[in-house]
Design a protein around this motif. Structure first.
Motif, PDB file in Angstrom:
ATOM      1  N   GLY A 371       0.786  -1.218   0.000  1.00  0.00           N
ATOM      2  CA  GLY A 371       0.000   0.000   0.000  1.00  0.00           C
ATOM      3  C   GLY A 371       0.820   1.272   0.000  1.00  0.00           C
ATOM      4  O   GLY A 371       0.352   2.320   0.465  1.00  0.00           O
ATOM      5  N   MET A 372       2.044   1.214  -0.489  1.00  0.00           N
ATOM      6  CA  MET A 372       2.891   2.412  -0.547  1.00  0.00           C
ATOM      7  C   MET A 372       2.236   3.451  -1.452  1.00  0.00           C
ATOM      8  O   MET A 372       1.819   3.153  -2.570  1.00  0.00           O
ATOM      9  CB  MET A 372       4.283   2.056  -1.092  1.00  0.00           C
ATOM     10  CG  MET A 372       5.103   1.149  -0.186  1.00  0.00           C
ATOM     11  SD  MET A 372       6.715   0.716  -0.917  1.00  0.00           S
ATOM     12  CE  MET A 372       7.482   2.341  -1.017  1.00  0.00           C
ATOM     13  N   SER A 373       2.193   4.683  -0.993  1.00  0.00           N
ATOM     14  CA  SER A 373       1.516   5.727  -1.769  1.00  0.00           C
ATOM     15  C   SER A 373       2.275   6.070  -3.047  1.00  0.00           C
ATOM     16  O   SER A 373       1.674   6.498  -4.038  1.00  0.00           O
ATOM     17  CB  SER A 373       1.352   6.980  -0.908  1.00  0.00           C
ATOM     18  OG  SER A 373       2.617   7.428  -0.436  1.00  0.00           O
ATOM     19  N   HIS A 374       3.590   5.905  -3.016  1.00  0.00           N
ATOM     20  CA  HIS A 374       4.393   6.158  -4.210  1.00  0.00           C
ATOM     21  C   HIS A 374       5.119   4.877  -4.638  1.00  0.00           C
ATOM     22  O   HIS A 374       6.232   4.918  -5.163  1.00  0.00           O
ATOM     23  CB  HIS A 374       5.417   7.272  -3.957  1.00  0.00           C
ATOM     24  CG  HIS A 374       4.794   8.600  -3.663  1.00  0.00           C
ATOM     25  ND1 HIS A 374       4.409   8.978  -2.396  1.00  0.00           N
ATOM     26  CD2 HIS A 374       4.466   9.646  -4.467  1.00  0.00           C
ATOM     27  CE1 HIS A 374       3.884  10.193  -2.424  1.00  0.00           C
ATOM     28  NE2 HIS A 374       3.902  10.624  -3.670  1.00  0.00           N
ATOM     29  N   VAL A 408      15.562  12.484  -7.578  1.00  0.00           N
ATOM     30  CA  VAL A 408      14.337  12.414  -6.780  1.00  0.00           C
ATOM     31  C   VAL A 408      14.442  13.332  -5.565  1.00  0.00           C
ATOM     32  O   VAL A 408      13.497  14.068  -5.228  1.00  0.00           O
ATOM     33  CB  VAL A 408      14.079  10.956  -6.345  1.00  0.00           C
ATOM     34  CG1 VAL A 408      13.073  10.903  -5.213  1.00  0.00           C
ATOM     35  CG2 VAL A 408      13.577  10.140  -7.531  1.00  0.00           C
ATOM     36  N   THR A 409      15.598  13.304  -4.907  1.00  0.00           N
ATOM     37  CA  THR A 409      15.777  14.135  -3.705  1.00  0.00           C
ATOM     38  C   THR A 409      15.692  15.626  -4.032  1.00  0.00           C
ATOM     39  O   THR A 409      14.992  16.390  -3.351  1.00  0.00           O
ATOM     40  CB  THR A 409      17.129  13.817  -3.054  1.00  0.00           C
ATOM     41  OG1 THR A 409      17.190  12.419  -2.738  1.00  0.00           O
ATOM     42  CG2 THR A 409      17.319  14.630  -1.788  1.00  0.00           C
ATOM     43  N   VAL A 410      16.392  16.041  -5.075  1.00  0.00           N
ATOM     44  CA  VAL A 410      16.408  17.462  -5.443  1.00  0.00           C
ATOM     45  C   VAL A 410      15.015  17.931  -5.858  1.00  0.00           C
ATOM     46  O   VAL A 410      14.503  18.957  -5.378  1.00  0.00           O
ATOM     47  CB  VAL A 410      17.418  17.709  -6.582  1.00  0.00           C
ATOM     48  CG1 VAL A 410      17.288  19.130  -7.119  1.00  0.00           C
ATOM     49  CG2 VAL A 410      18.845  17.452  -6.098  1.00  0.00           C
ATOM     50  N   ALA A 411      14.381  17.174  -6.744  1.00  0.00           N
ATOM     51  CA  ALA A 411      13.079  17.604  -7.260  1.00  0.00           C
ATOM     52  C   ALA A 411      12.010  17.586  -6.175  1.00  0.00           C
ATOM     53  O   ALA A 411      11.190  18.519  -6.076  1.00  0.00           O
ATOM     54  CB  ALA A 411      12.664  16.713  -8.427  1.00  0.00           C
ATOM     55  N   ASP A 460       4.012  14.952 -10.007  1.00  0.00           N
ATOM     56  CA  ASP A 460       3.404  15.721  -8.915  1.00  0.00           C
ATOM     57  C   ASP A 460       2.884  17.049  -9.453  1.00  0.00           C
ATOM     58  O   ASP A 460       3.130  18.112  -8.893  1.00  0.00           O
ATOM     59  CB  ASP A 460       4.429  15.955  -7.804  1.00  0.00           C
ATOM     60  CG  ASP A 460       3.761  16.474  -6.533  1.00  0.00           C
ATOM     61  OD1 ASP A 460       2.616  16.066  -6.251  1.00  0.00           O
ATOM     62  OD2 ASP A 460       4.380  17.317  -5.856  1.00  0.00           O
ATOM     63  N   ILE A 461       2.136  16.963 -10.538  1.00  0.00           N
ATOM     64  CA  ILE A 461       1.658  18.180 -11.188  1.00  0.00           C
ATOM     65  C   ILE A 461       0.617  18.916 -10.342  1.00  0.00           C
ATOM     66  O   ILE A 461       0.317  20.082 -10.567  1.00  0.00           O
ATOM     67  CB  ILE A 461       1.074  17.819 -12.572  1.00  0.00           C
ATOM     68  CG1 ILE A 461       1.155  19.024 -13.515  1.00  0.00           C
ATOM     69  CG2 ILE A 461      -0.332  17.278 -12.468  1.00  0.00           C
ATOM     70  CD1 ILE A 461       0.942  18.667 -14.963  1.00  0.00           C
ATOM     71  N   SER A 462       0.074  18.200  -9.345  1.00  0.00           N
ATOM     72  CA  SER A 462      -0.886  18.853  -8.443  1.00  0.00           C
ATOM     73  C   SER A 462      -0.200  19.572  -7.295  1.00  0.00           C
ATOM     74  O   SER A 462      -0.851  20.278  -6.514  1.00  0.00           O
ATOM     75  CB  SER A 462      -1.858  17.810  -7.876  1.00  0.00           C
ATOM     76  OG  SER A 462      -1.149  16.821  -7.146  1.00  0.00           O
ATOM     77  N   GLY A 463       1.134  19.362  -7.125  1.00  0.00           N
ATOM     78  CA  GLY A 463       1.889  20.062  -6.084  1.00  0.00           C
ATOM     79  C   GLY A 463       1.570  19.607  -4.679  1.00  0.00           C
ATOM     80  O   GLY A 463       1.625  20.403  -3.743  1.00  0.00           O
ATOM     81  N   ALA A 464       1.283  18.323  -4.504  1.00  0.00           N
ATOM     82  CA  ALA A 464       0.869  17.829  -3.190  1.00  0.00           C
ATOM     83  C   ALA A 464       2.005  17.226  -2.381  1.00  0.00           C
ATOM     84  O   ALA A 464       1.786  16.740  -1.276  1.00  0.00           O
ATOM     85  CB  ALA A 464      -0.231  16.783  -3.373  1.00  0.00           C
ATOM     86  N   ALA A 468       7.661  14.347   3.801  1.00  0.00           N
ATOM     87  CA  ALA A 468       7.610  12.893   3.962  1.00  0.00           C
ATOM     88  C   ALA A 468       7.719  12.180   2.625  1.00  0.00           C
ATOM     89  O   ALA A 468       8.111  11.008   2.560  1.00  0.00           O
ATOM     90  CB  ALA A 468       6.312  12.490   4.665  1.00  0.00           C
ATOM     91  N   THR A 469       7.370  12.866   1.560  1.00  0.00           N
ATOM     92  CA  THR A 469       7.406  12.243   0.235  1.00  0.00           C
ATOM     93  C   THR A 469       8.829  11.880  -0.159  1.00  0.00           C
ATOM     94  O   THR A 469       9.051  10.881  -0.849  1.00  0.00           O
ATOM     95  CB  THR A 469       6.790  13.195  -0.803  1.00  0.00           C
ATOM     96  OG1 THR A 469       5.488  13.575  -0.383  1.00  0.00           O
ATOM     97  CG2 THR A 469       6.704  12.525  -2.156  1.00  0.00           C
ATOM     98  N   ILE A 470       9.809  12.694   0.246  1.00  0.00           N
ATOM     99  CA  ILE A 470      11.205  12.411  -0.118  1.00  0.00           C
ATOM    100  C   ILE A 470      11.613  11.036   0.386  1.00  0.00           C
ATOM    101  O   ILE A 470      12.202  10.232  -0.350  1.00  0.00           O
ATOM    102  CB  ILE A 470      12.141  13.499   0.455  1.00  0.00           C
ATOM    103  CG1 ILE A 470      11.806  14.865  -0.136  1.00  0.00           C
ATOM    104  CG2 ILE A 470      13.597  13.145   0.167  1.00  0.00           C
ATOM    105  CD1 ILE A 470      12.658  15.991   0.395  1.00  0.00           C
TER     106      ILE A 470
END
Length: 676
Positions: A371-374, A408-411, A460-464, A468-470
């Motif tokens: 169930g990982m969100s990403h 991934v980290t930078v973006a 992540d075009i919605s900017g959400a 924690a996402t990193i």
């Protein structure tokens, strides 16, 4: 400095890159207006992939390729979005698609990369579940995003190609005039053999290669566009001494008409070339004696040039009887036959396809199960880092993983702080795609980092995203990288196949070193430090490749006599090439020594033949024996044009004969063509 050179070599035309990036922005903006965020993601991805396809060098219609890629992207988006709500079905779809995508590498590197990109688009379709109506809308907008690039290509054609086409026409017409003069007046007023003016041929090569000739490898069909007129001119020079005989004069007259047809445009030019080629065949059949070999070579070259001009394919001369583009049914049959030949467990392509499918399917299943969100980044990382490589596998794979992690980290950090969304996020994604083009010649890590960052902004075009996402994305990236490495550990390529690949890399490195030395004789650098850096860099790459080859050969059980003989032959041949290059380095001429430009053309064509054609994925590097032999003969004929003070160039001719003789001994590879 060498890194800077690599960057200049790999940087595509800036205007075309700008056109491609503009297409991505337009596709995302339209999708955001008419569809949803998932539709914008798919449309932007499709436009980026189609734009990269339009940047590839080749003789086929870019618009047709872009349309085909757009349809493939639409199919991937449709299957992914439709099956995403059903986890078991989605895992199967991902596995099957990746299996097919891995096998597509048999059709070429570009096709394999497009298939992998489509797999990435399919995998990311699971990010957001959509109702069926939105799935259809997403599919339509995905295809439309790719077709945006086709519209831009048609509206903004490559200006350089217009210059190249004009230079190609001028070169063929120049060679046609020379052939016609040879047929009617084989000697000049002084009684000497008539010589051709190489200026149009040099201008043609400059138009296609610019100032970055060194180490650039283009598709065989593309390189044939500027290489064939040079080879034809050299063959005409070989026929010159016999031009007074009626048989040879008839061949030259027919060749001139063929060349005029190739230089022309429209249906009339095609009909002229087809008719005159048949007349040429009859004329060549009538030649006897010593000119017969040169006549047959001219016949072969003109068939190849006409086939390339009117069909866009580098078809070996003599294999076609009609100048026509093959129908779709023939192309499909050829592709199917190529795929079937690789359905062999010894094939590195099949093993790559199985590794890719298994790792992507397992990663998708793990993401759905936990169930990982990403979690889709697990399979996405697998798709991004796995390639059908049998040499430097782990190094390249881990380098790409590290690049992905940095990107991934930078973006994600930028997204978590600034929360860009909509067109702003798309613009950031486009900016990193542009960076990916700029750093594509630096190395795997920089390219992977730029691409990963672009994907993060697009997804992540919605900017959400938040802080924690990193962590979630890094965990998914590491898991995907671990699956990719594990797939190589559990299903490695055969040891002898790896040895063949290392041998091919050594051959490629030796050829690069030889090409750098040979070009220094006819295109000398006035900056001694730059020349030394160029030759030193080529030599160091060859040294590293030799060490890798010896390490691979040491890990192979060479009990079979044919394998031992092959190793001895290969080592001996490449040692001789190295010795010849060392001799040439000690006889480099001074930059102020003038060299006949026809000799320069002959050396340039020899370097092209030396580099050979890009091998298919999973296949070792080889040289084209027929082209290499022909170029060597033409170089020997051009040596008669050297002046007394061209001592260094005379040494070059002698050492080139040594290089050719030893390379022909290992091309194609001897000893074992099927290993396991």
């Amino acid at each position: 400095m060498i890194k800077g050179l690599a960057l200049r070599l790999s940087w595509p035309y800036v205007g075309e890159v700008a056109r491609s990036l503009l297409g991505v922005v337009l596709a995302v903006a339209v999708a955001l207006h008419w569809g949803s965020a998932p539709a914008a993601i798919a449309a932007g991805g499709s436009a980026a992939i189609a734009g990269a396809t339009a940047l590839q060098d080749g003789t086929r219609s870019r618009i047709q390729l872009v349309v085909a890629v757009s349809l493939a992207m639409g199919a991937a988006a449709f299957l992914g979005a439709l099956s995403a709500p059903h986890a078991p079905i989605f895992v199967v779809v991902v596995g099957l698609w990746c299996l097919i995508a891995g096998l597509v590498w048999t059709l070429g590197s570009n096709a394999g990369l497009v298939a992998a990109a489509a797999a990435a688009l399919l995998v990311t379709s699971s990010a957001v579940a959509q109702p069926f109506a939105d799935v259809v809308t997403t599919t339509v907008l995905t295809v439309t995003g790719g077709l945006t690039q086709a519209v831009l290509v048609a509206a903004w054609p490559r200006q350089r190609w217009q210059i190249q086409r004009l230079a190609l026409t001028n070169a063929y017409r120049s060679v046609a005039r020379h052939a016609r003069l040879l047929a009617t007046e084989p000697v000049d007023a002084a009684g000497s053999a008539l010589s051709f003016d190489p200026t149009p041929l040099i201008s043609l090569r400059d138009a296609f290669t610019g100032s970055d000739r060194q180490a650039r490898r283009r598709p065989p069909a593309f390189r044939g566009l500027y290489g064939l007129p040079e080879r034809i001119a050299m063959t005409l020079a070989a026929l010159g001494p016999s031009a007074g005989t009626p048989e040879v004069a008839a061949v030259l007259a027919a060749a001139a008409d063929v060349l005029d047809g190739i230089a022309g445009s429209g249906r009339g030019a095609h009909d002229v070339a087809q008719r005159e080629l048949l007349r040429l065949d009859t004329a060549v059949a009538a030649i006897t004696g010593s000119p017969a070999a040169a006549g047959r070579r001219l016949q072969t070259q003109l068939w190849e040039a006409a086939t390339l001009r009117f069909t866009g394919s580098a078809v070996p001369a003599g294999t076609v009887q009609e100048l026509r583009r093959p129908p779709v049914s023939e192309l499909a049959a050829a592709a199917r036959a190529t795929l079937l030949t690789n359905l062999d467990w010894e094939s590195p392509i099949l093993r790559h396809a199985v590794r890719l499918a298994a790792a992507a399917a397992i990663g998708t299943a793990a993401a759905r199960g936990t169930g990982m969100s990403h979690g889709y980044w697990i399979a996405l990382t697998v798709v991004m880092v796995l390639r059908p490589e049998t040499a430097h596998t782990y190094t390249r794979c881990i380098t790409r993983i590290a690049g992905n992690a940095v990107g991934v980290t930078v973006a994600t950090g930028i997204t978590a702080v600034l929360h860009p969304s909509g067109v702003v996020s798309a613009l950031l994604a486009v900016a990193f795609v542009g960076i990916a083009y700029a750093v594509s010649g630096i190395g795997y890590a920089a390219l992977s980092a730029a691409l990963a960052a672009a994907i993060v902004f697009l997804l992540d075009i919605s900017g959400a995203a938040d802080s924690a996402t990193i962590k979630e994305l890094l965990i998914a990236t590491v898991i995907g990288g671990a699956l990719a490495v594990a797939s190589h550990l559990l299903l490695p390529d055969r040891s002898l196949i790896r040895l063949r690949q290392r041998a091919g890399e050594l051959l490629k490195a030796e050829i690069d070193y030889a090409a750098a030395v040979l070009r220094a004789f006819v295109h000398p650098l006035h900056d001694a430090a730059e020349l030394d850096a160029t030759l030193t860099g080529a030599w160091q790459r060859a040294t590293r490749a030799r060490s890798a080859f010896e390490a691979a050969s040491g890990s192979v059980r060479a009990e079979a006599p044919e394998v031992r003989r092959w190793l001895m032959t290969y080592r001996g041949a490449l040692n001789a090439v190295t010795g010849a290059c060392a001799t040439l380095e000690s006889h480099l001429p001074t930059p102020d020594v003038a060299v006949d430009r026809r000799f320069v053309v002959a050396v340039d064509d020899y370097v092209d033949s030396l580099r050979g054609d890009l091998p298919s994925a999973g296949q070792p590097w080889t040289v084209d024996a027929a082209h290499l032999t022909e170029a060597d003969q033409q170089l020997k004929q051009a040596a008669a044009l050297l002046a007394i003070d061209n001592a260094g160039q005379r040494v070059l001719v002698a050492e080139v004969a040594t290089i050719t003789r030893h390379l022909l001994a290992i091309a194609p590879p001897v000893g074992f063509t099927r290993v396991g």
